[in-house]
Design a protein around this motif. Structure first.
Motif, PDB file in Angstrom:
ATOM      1  N   PRO A 160       0.798  -1.236   0.000  1.00  0.00           N
ATOM      2  CA  PRO A 160       0.000   0.000   0.000  1.00  0.00           C
ATOM      3  C   PRO A 160       0.826   1.280   0.000  1.00  0.00           C
ATOM      4  O   PRO A 160       0.332   2.342  -0.375  1.00  0.00           O
ATOM      5  N   ARG A 196      -6.928   3.427  -4.457  1.00  0.00           N
ATOM      6  CA  ARG A 196      -5.723   3.213  -3.657  1.00  0.00           C
ATOM      7  C   ARG A 196      -5.788   4.013  -2.361  1.00  0.00           C
ATOM      8  O   ARG A 196      -5.346   3.540  -1.302  1.00  0.00           O
ATOM      9  N   ARG A 200      -5.385   2.627   1.475  1.00  0.00           N
ATOM     10  CA  ARG A 200      -4.473   3.221   2.467  1.00  0.00           C
ATOM     11  C   ARG A 200      -5.218   3.664   3.719  1.00  0.00           C
ATOM     12  O   ARG A 200      -4.708   3.524   4.848  1.00  0.00           O
TER      13      ARG A 200
END
Length: 252
Positions: A160, A196, A200
């Motif tokens: 990540p 993404r 995170r």
């Protein structure tokens, strides 16, 4: 456990870090509770990060895999489908109440097949009621079906902190950046950067729950300041990290 003549069956297991339970399904509904440690659970359409002392409710027949991010003390409840009117009808992360945790521990002291035990039967009924009352949390991450985008998304989940864009994932996915961008919008309902960021944020919640400072988490997520991270987090979840953590801690 699937065919016992009881409404609720409980199993206790310890798993080492990085242990993976391959994709499988159960006839019964399932509550995967991490007494300690963190699990990552995958279905064909979503991924969940389940922090310590949280649980994922999984309806029967859903194919899923489980990966241990660190050593996990797992308590698994197998519940007869439709055995209580308030049981979740879809996968959901819940925060078990203090009572539910004690009930699970108490049922572990009973024989696996407790159908002749009044205490076991009452414990099972109370567990069903407490699960039905559980406060659900939206901690799911949408996952694609297309194998090209799936390879890219799985790489992000495993890494990540990497900052590269879709172009850097083209070789892993065996697809062009343009194709991956189109697949993101069609299968994830959002652009790659937004997806993404959601990944995170879910990892950030796990770190915050372990006591990591907001400043450290903000830096790990690529934000210049804690305030910038908090603002972006609020925009994504509708609440600041402190409020989500309060929900995670509200076990009663």
């Amino acid at each position: 456990y699937q065919e016992l003549p009881v409404a609720v069956a409980v199993m206790q297991k310890h798993f080492p870090s990085d242990f993976v339970i391959a994709p499988h399904s159960h006839r019964r509904d399932q509550l995967l509770y991490a007494a300690s440690g963190t699990m990552r659970i995958r279905t064909g359409t979503h991924s969940w990060i389940v922090p310590p002392e949280r649980a994922l409710y999984m309806p029967g027949a859903v194919v899923h895999s489980v990966a241990m991010r660190n050593p996990v003390e797992m308590r698994t409840l197998y519940l007869e489908p439709r055995s209580h009117p308030n049981l979740p009808t879809a996968c959901a992360v819940i925060t078990p109440s203090s009572l539910l945790k004690e009930l699970i521990g108490a049922l572990l002291d009973e024989p696996a097949n407790y159908d002749q035990s009044n205490r076991g039967i009452w414990l099972g009924q109370l567990i069903l009621d407490e699960v039905g009352r559980g406060k659900t949390l939206d901690l799911s991450i949408p996952m694609p079906v297309d194998p090209r985008l799936l390879r890219a998304c799985e790489h992000v989940i495993e890494n990540p902190g990497e900052s590269g864009g879709l172009g850097e994932l083209s070789d892993i996915a065996a697809a062009s950046e343009r194709t991956l961008a189109r697949l993101c919008e069609g299968e994830l309902g959002m652009g790659f950067a937004a997806w993404r960021q959601q990944v995170r944020f879910h990892y950030a919640l796990e770190d915050l729950a372990r006591g990591t400072s907001v400043a450290e988490v903000a830096h790990a997520c690529g934000y210049a300041s804690a305030s910038a991270f908090t603002a972006a987090f609020r925009k994504n979840f509708g609440q600041p990290p402190s409020q989500i953590l309060k929900s995670l801690s509200a076990t009663d």
